[in-house]
Scaffold this active site. Structure first.
Site, PDB file in Angstrom:
ATOM      1  N   HIS A  43      50.309 -55.210  17.605  1.00  0.00           N
ATOM      2  CA  HIS A  43      48.900 -55.281  17.979  1.00  0.00           C
ATOM      3  C   HIS A  43      47.963 -55.560  16.808  1.00  0.00           C
ATOM      4  O   HIS A  43      46.884 -56.133  17.010  1.00  0.00           O
ATOM      5  CB  HIS A  43      48.470 -53.974  18.654  1.00  0.00           C
ATOM      6  CG  HIS A  43      48.934 -53.828  20.060  1.00  0.00           C
ATOM      7  ND1 HIS A  43      50.228 -53.473  20.380  1.00  0.00           N
ATOM      8  CD2 HIS A  43      48.277 -53.973  21.237  1.00  0.00           C
ATOM      9  CE1 HIS A  43      50.342 -53.412  21.701  1.00  0.00           C
ATOM     10  NE2 HIS A  43      49.183 -53.714  22.241  1.00  0.00           N
TER      11      HIS A  43
ATOM     12  N   HIS B  76      41.804 -48.422  21.369  1.00  0.00           N
ATOM     13  CA  HIS B  76      42.606 -49.399  20.601  1.00  0.00           C
ATOM     14  C   HIS B  76      41.728 -50.472  19.953  1.00  0.00           C
ATOM     15  O   HIS B  76      41.663 -51.605  20.389  1.00  0.00           O
ATOM     16  CB  HIS B  76      43.746 -50.003  21.411  1.00  0.00           C
ATOM     17  CG  HIS B  76      43.471 -50.445  22.813  1.00  0.00           C
ATOM     18  ND1 HIS B  76      42.433 -51.278  23.164  1.00  0.00           N
ATOM     19  CD2 HIS B  76      44.140 -50.185  23.965  1.00  0.00           C
ATOM     20  CE1 HIS B  76      42.467 -51.514  24.451  1.00  0.00           C
ATOM     21  NE2 HIS B  76      43.486 -50.852  24.968  1.00  0.00           N
TER      22      HIS B  76
ATOM     23  N   ALA C  75      50.933 -56.395  26.847  1.00  0.00           N
ATOM     24  CA  ALA C  75      50.765 -55.418  27.935  1.00  0.00           C
ATOM     25  C   ALA C  75      51.215 -54.041  27.459  1.00  0.00           C
ATOM     26  O   ALA C  75      52.309 -53.569  27.779  1.00  0.00           O
ATOM     27  CB  ALA C  75      51.558 -55.842  29.168  1.00  0.00           C
TER      28      ALA C  75
ATOM     29  N   ASP D 117      51.894 -50.518  15.831  1.00  0.00           N
ATOM     30  CA  ASP D 117      53.277 -50.797  16.247  1.00  0.00           C
ATOM     31  C   ASP D 117      53.845 -52.063  15.629  1.00  0.00           C
ATOM     32  O   ASP D 117      54.970 -52.466  15.950  1.00  0.00           O
ATOM     33  CB  ASP D 117      53.357 -50.886  17.770  1.00  0.00           C
ATOM     34  CG  ASP D 117      52.569 -52.062  18.339  1.00  0.00           C
ATOM     35  OD1 ASP D 117      51.710 -52.614  17.622  1.00  0.00           O
ATOM     36  OD2 ASP D 117      52.811 -52.421  19.508  1.00  0.00           O
ATOM     37  N   GLY D 118      53.089 -52.726  14.749  1.00  0.00           N
ATOM     38  CA  GLY D 118      53.564 -53.957  14.143  1.00  0.00           C
ATOM     39  C   GLY D 118      53.354 -55.177  15.004  1.00  0.00           C
ATOM     40  O   GLY D 118      53.718 -56.292  14.597  1.00  0.00           O
TER      41      GLY D 118
ATOM     42  N   ASP E  31      49.885 -46.461  23.163  1.00  0.00           N
ATOM     43  CA  ASP E  31      49.572 -47.307  24.327  1.00  0.00           C
ATOM     44  C   ASP E  31      50.872 -47.730  25.009  1.00  0.00           C
ATOM     45  O   ASP E  31      50.990 -48.826  25.557  1.00  0.00           O
ATOM     46  CB  ASP E  31      48.760 -48.538  23.914  1.00  0.00           C
ATOM     47  CG  ASP E  31      48.113 -49.249  25.100  1.00  0.00           C
ATOM     48  OD1 ASP E  31      48.019 -48.639  26.185  1.00  0.00           O
ATOM     49  OD2 ASP E  31      47.721 -50.429  24.950  1.00  0.00           O
TER      50      ASP E  31
ATOM     51  N   ALA F 152      45.888 -56.178  30.226  1.00  0.00           N
ATOM     52  CA  ALA F 152      46.920 -56.016  31.250  1.00  0.00           C
ATOM     53  C   ALA F 152      46.427 -55.208  32.450  1.00  0.00           C
ATOM     54  O   ALA F 152      47.210 -54.537  33.122  1.00  0.00           O
ATOM     55  CB  ALA F 152      48.150 -55.348  30.638  1.00  0.00           C
TER      56      ALA F 152
END
Length: 372
Positions: free
Chosen positions: A239, A204, A297, A236-237, A262, A128
């Site tokens: 990524h 990440h 993003a 976060d479920g 992020d 992004a």
């Protein structure tokens, strides 16, 4: 002095049921197991160190350079008591202006420093980031940013295969800046060379980097294998698959894994239309994507959500609770060189989170003051 007692307290990396700690002048003065007479008696609660988010772009509808105090307040309400304000790729003058804003916010204690995620990233894995402003590391620009920040840039993310990247890594390390590798198409060997030059973080992991291949392994196994490197995971479920998270924690251990949000402006703001670095972002069902594409993003996550997810993924027992504390507080503090935070122990800052049995945030203390 005040004393806090709770049914479960994670003290210096160990789970105590029950446990207690005393706070005076913004610091923890003593702590231990058992029942004590307390000013705040929380028998049904879990107390852990305040979360440290080393990769966060904003929240509550704004990015950090737009309104740093507002974004920080949103995340503090979810247990984040420290961390960095992350910037995305931008034009040179725009980036300098954003650094000026966040340098002032850092000096006021709103955040612990600045994270430059770009502009020295790979066009093949820009995610992004606006590809029109991606560029190779330039000595003049690096010096201008360091001068403008006046010591407030704490981490940079760059692609190590870029021309001039190794020189840039050494310059940043000499300036006391943590160097992270990400948004990269680097080979295994290029990644190793960057680590040898001083890079110590993988931004990440898996996301926005060359995928693992059995003959051309790329950056992932090089980052995972090196004990000098801390790897970020966005748990976060969206990524990463849960199995990937469990595998990375098993391979690297929670002392080398930092959970990061992020998060972009949409964190805490619901679905709708937003921007990230000037690019349009649409959030649907809590998932942020570049407008008109399938490209993720950033996220809409907060650190409490990542903490609870980690506890559940790792089994929900005391070992899982202790591991989650390390990955959301102790490990990021160490990776960033932040002293006196990330752990509840005598002499450390009184930054803590009080949660209920379902790991929902009830109260947050920062530097000995209840924020909620």
């Amino acid at each position: 002095m005040s004393v806090i007692s709770a049914g479960t307290v994670v003290l210096d990396g160990r789970v105590h049921r029950p446990g207690w700690l005393s706070v005076d002048d913004g610091r923890i003065t003593a702590c231990g197991s058992g029942l004590v007479r307390a000013d705040d008696d929380l028998p049904d609660c879990v107390v852990v160190p305040g979360f440290i988010d080393m990769h966060c772009h904003g929240g509550d509808g704004v990015s950090y350079p737009e309104a740093p105090d507002r974004a920080a307040v949103l995340h503090a309400g979810h247990g984040t008591t420290g961390g960095l304000a992350s910037l995305v790729t931008a034009a040179p003058e725009a980036l300098l202006a954003q650094v000026r804003t966040l340098a002032e916010a850092t000096r006021r204690g709103v955040v612990d420093g600045i994270h430059l995620e770009g502009p020295w990233l790979s066009g093949r894995h820009c995610g992004a980031h606006d590809p029109s402003w991606l560029r190779d590391p330039d000595t003049g620009e690096i010096e201008a940013l360091l001068d403008t920040a006046d010591g407030t840039i704490r981490m940079v993310t760059l692609a190590p295969e870029s021309p001039g990247a190794l020189l840039a890594i050494r310059r940043f390390v000499d300036a006391g800046v943590v160097v992270a590798l990400g948004h990269t198409d680097a080979s295994y060997e290029q990644t190793q060379a960057a680590i040898d030059a001083g890079a110590t973080v993988g931004t990440h992991l898996f996301n926005a980097m060359r995928a693992l291949h059995h003959r051309e392994p790329g950056p992932v196994p090089a980052l995972l294998a090196d004990p000098r490197v801390t790897v970020e995971l966005i748990a976060d479920g969206v990524h990463l698959h849960p199995g990937v998270i469990r595998h990375v924690v098993a391979v690297a251990g929670p002392d080398r894994v930092a959970l990061v949000t992020d998060a972009m402006a949409a964190a805490g703001a619901g679905d709708g239309a937003f921007t990230l670095g000037g690019l349009g972002v649409d959030v649907t069902d809590g998932v942020a994507r570049l407008r008109g594409t399938a490209t993720i993003a950033g996220s809409t996550a907060t650190m409490d959500r990542l903490f609870a997810t980690a506890v559940g993924l790792l089994g929900g027992d005391d070992a899982a609770l202790a591991a989650a504390v390390r990955m959301t507080a102790t490990t990021p503090a160490r990776a960033l060189g932040l002293r006196g935070v990330g752990v509840l122990a005598p002499g450390s800052a009184a930054n803590l989170v009080v949660m209920n049995a379902d790991l929902q945030v009830l109260r947050v203390m920062r530097r000995g003051t209840w924020l909620m």
